[in-house]
Design a protein around this motif. Structure first.
Motif, PDB file in Angstrom:
ATOM      1  N   HIS A   1      -2.245  15.337 -50.008  1.00  0.00           N
ATOM      2  CA  HIS A   1      -1.354  16.142 -48.590  1.00  0.00           C
ATOM      3  C   HIS A   1      -1.044  14.750 -47.531  1.00  0.00           C
ATOM      4  O   HIS A   1      -0.938  14.546 -46.381  1.00  0.00           O
ATOM      5  CB  HIS A   1      -1.597  17.203 -47.944  1.00  0.00           C
ATOM      6  CG  HIS A   1      -1.292  18.205 -47.914  1.00  0.00           C
ATOM      7  ND1 HIS A   1      -0.398  18.591 -49.172  1.00  0.00           N
ATOM      8  CD2 HIS A   1      -2.426  18.845 -49.663  1.00  0.00           C
ATOM      9  CE1 HIS A   1       0.048  19.792 -49.711  1.00  0.00           C
ATOM     10  NE2 HIS A   1      -1.585  19.939 -49.815  1.00  0.00           N
TER      11      HIS A   1
ATOM     12  N   LEU B   1       4.045  15.880 -49.635  1.00  0.00           N
ATOM     13  CA  LEU B   1       4.275  16.013 -51.158  1.00  0.00           C
ATOM     14  C   LEU B   1       6.023  15.278 -51.559  1.00  0.00           C
ATOM     15  O   LEU B   1       6.502  15.064 -52.911  1.00  0.00           O
ATOM     16  CB  LEU B   1       3.953  17.523 -51.847  1.00  0.00           C
ATOM     17  CG  LEU B   1       2.487  17.961 -51.368  1.00  0.00           C
ATOM     18  CD1 LEU B   1       2.666  19.470 -51.748  1.00  0.00           C
ATOM     19  CD2 LEU B   1       2.036  17.273 -52.490  1.00  0.00           C
TER      20      LEU B   1
ATOM     21  N   ALA C   1      -3.449  18.240 -54.430  1.00  0.00           N
ATOM     22  CA  ALA C   1      -1.588  17.959 -54.105  1.00  0.00           C
ATOM     23  C   ALA C   1      -2.579  16.603 -53.251  1.00  0.00           C
ATOM     24  O   ALA C   1      -3.145  16.990 -52.160  1.00  0.00           O
ATOM     25  CB  ALA C   1      -0.950  18.584 -53.894  1.00  0.00           C
TER      26      ALA C   1
ATOM     27  N   ARG D   1       7.810  22.811 -50.171  1.00  0.00           N
ATOM     28  CA  ARG D   1       7.080  22.759 -50.287  1.00  0.00           C
ATOM     29  C   ARG D   1       6.994  21.506 -48.403  1.00  0.00           C
ATOM     30  O   ARG D   1       8.310  21.141 -48.299  1.00  0.00           O
ATOM     31  CB  ARG D   1       6.316  22.793 -50.996  1.00  0.00           C
ATOM     32  CG  ARG D   1       6.677  21.174 -51.592  1.00  0.00           C
ATOM     33  CD  ARG D   1       5.976  20.158 -53.033  1.00  0.00           C
ATOM     34  NE  ARG D   1       6.468  19.693 -52.850  1.00  0.00           N
ATOM     35  CZ  ARG D   1       6.815  19.233 -54.357  1.00  0.00           C
ATOM     36  NH1 ARG D   1       5.213  19.224 -55.722  1.00  0.00           N
ATOM     37  NH2 ARG D   1       7.194  18.011 -55.201  1.00  0.00           N
TER      38      ARG D   1
ATOM     39  N   PRO E   1       0.170  28.496 -52.467  1.00  0.00           N
ATOM     40  CA  PRO E   1      -1.054  27.955 -51.625  1.00  0.00           C
ATOM     41  C   PRO E   1      -1.968  27.262 -52.668  1.00  0.00           C
ATOM     42  O   PRO E   1      -2.527  28.188 -54.204  1.00  0.00           O
ATOM     43  CB  PRO E   1      -1.128  29.055 -50.351  1.00  0.00           C
ATOM     44  CG  PRO E   1      -0.776  30.022 -51.814  1.00  0.00           C
ATOM     45  CD  PRO E   1       0.219  29.608 -52.875  1.00  0.00           C
ATOM     46  N   SER E   2      -2.916  26.616 -51.898  1.00  0.00           N
ATOM     47  CA  SER E   2      -3.860  26.215 -53.014  1.00  0.00           C
ATOM     48  C   SER E   2      -5.383  27.445 -51.965  1.00  0.00           C
ATOM     49  O   SER E   2      -5.177  27.044 -50.643  1.00  0.00           O
ATOM     50  CB  SER E   2      -4.840  24.839 -52.590  1.00  0.00           C
ATOM     51  OG  SER E   2      -3.402  24.221 -53.194  1.00  0.00           O
TER      52      SER E   2
HETATM   53  N1  GLU Z   1      -0.833  24.079 -54.168  1.00  0.00           N
HETATM   54  C1  GLU Z   1      -0.069  22.592 -53.888  1.00  0.00           C
HETATM   55  C2  GLU Z   1      -0.818  22.939 -52.110  1.00  0.00           C
HETATM   56  O1  GLU Z   1      -1.044  24.185 -51.446  1.00  0.00           O
HETATM   57  C3  GLU Z   1       1.782  22.831 -53.059  1.00  0.00           C
HETATM   58  C4  GLU Z   1       1.795  22.268 -54.484  1.00  0.00           C
HETATM   59  C5  GLU Z   1       3.121  21.983 -54.757  1.00  0.00           C
HETATM   60  O2  GLU Z   1       3.659  22.863 -53.213  1.00  0.00           O
HETATM   61  O3  GLU Z   1       3.502  21.422 -55.127  1.00  0.00           O
HETATM   62  O4  GLU Z   1      -1.921  22.044 -51.399  1.00  0.00           O
END
Ligand code: GLU
Length: 314
Positions: A115, A213, A113, A209, A11-12
């Motif tokens: 999204h 993505l 990322a 994920r 997670p970010s």
């Molecule tokens: N850290 C990213 C996010 O939460 C996810 C990145 C990934 O899973 O590759 O937006």
């Protein structure tokens, strides 16, 4: 994926967990635990423009409330600067990447990322043949230069464990994309290159994920090849959407776990909905894990958010 794998919760810390990302994290955890696989926690704090104060603590609270655990937590991304920088320099030296003076917006966006559906216009390659050094590019742009990856022509093919066979023409879709930028005397990575390096360094073999993505996976496959990194498996989980079919957002009401908690929803209520969203009955998390996890249970279409609150349980 039948053999045990190593996956990660990544997670970010850019805001509270809502039902959409909670479901993806919970399914990742369930899949891993049910198959005797490894789970790592990596907090992706690279996303500095969108980082919010207190978000890391909030994130930990939400993960604990959901009952997720992990075998180990690995270093946060911002502490991995030298490794990221070395890879960017290798790509530049091998002419697999080049300095770019073009858009400031692309550079800002490259840190997170992506999204949203790619609104990305294809980069026409303006700087690709200029042969500028980093300092020439910075001087010419009047601001720190970006670093773009030279995307090879042709389609990138891989099979996603949930979305099926994929063939993506990254060169046609986005063209050379930003992978980093000059930051003072050093080079700072963007999301795409950092995630590829971090997954390798953390021993991740299977990335689970959100479906948003999926297009990034093709970019990441190209970066793995350029950096001689072993490929990983991918499973992109369809998103949770609002009743209007659009990606879950504020207009669909407050689905942050913290807000649900305040309204009297329990984590079992959330798990009951997550289990039902893949056609399973929930009794306890332990029983779900004991029952196993079959990727065929996961619907290939987005799921609509439930009405979960203290008064109206799903
Ligand atoms: N850290 C990213 C996010 O939460 C996810 C990145 C990934 O899973 O590759 O937006």
């Amino acid at each position: 994926m039948n053999a045990p794998f190593t996956t990660r919760l990544a997670p970010s810390p850019t805001g509270a967990l809502h039902l959409g990302n909670a479901r993806t994290l919970a399914l990742t955890w369930w899949w891993a635990r049910a198959t005797g696989s490894g789970v790592i926690l990596r907090i992706e704090d690279l996303d500095s423009p969108r980082k919010k104060p207190g978000a890391i603590e909030e994130l930990r609270e939400d993960l604990a409330w959901l009952g997720l655990d992990w075998d180990r937590e690995t270093a946060m991304q911002t502490s991995r600067g030298p490794r990221h920088e070395a890879a960017l320099r290798t790509l530049l030296e091998r002419d697999l990447a080049y300095p770019c003076v073009c858009s400031r917006k692309d550079v800002e966006e490259a840190q997170s990322a992506p999204h949203e559906a790619p609104g990305d216009l294809r980069y026409p390659g303006t700087c690709s043949r200029l042969g500028l050094t980093l300092s020439e590019a910075t001087a010419r742009a009047g601001r720190p230069a970006a670093i773009r990856f030279r995307v090879p022509e042709g389609r990138v093919a891989f099979t996603d464990a949930l979305a099926g066979p994929q063939e993506t023409d990254v060169a046609a879709l986005s063209g050379d994309f930003v992978i980093g930028r000059v930051a003072g005397g050093s080079l700072a990575p963007g999301y795409q290159v950092a995630v590829v390096l971090d997954d390798q360094d953390d021993g991740v073999t299977f990335v689970i994920r959100g479906r948003d993505l999926l297009l990034s996976a093709a970019r990441q496959v190209l970066l793995q090849r350029a950096l001689c990194i072993s490929p990983v498996g991918y499973a992109h989980v369809p998103l949770v959407v609002g009743p209007d079919g659009r990606r879950l957002a504020k207009r669909h009401g407050d689905t942050r776990l913290s807000a649900l908690r305040l309204a009297g929803t329990t984590s079992d209520d959330v798990w009951r909905w997550i289990a039902s969203s893949v056609g399973r009955r929930f009794r306890s998390r332990q029983e779900l894990v004991a029952e196993g996890f079959d990727p065929l249970w996961v619907p290939r279409e987005p799921v609509v958010r439930p009405l979960l609150d203290g008064a109206g349980r799903a």
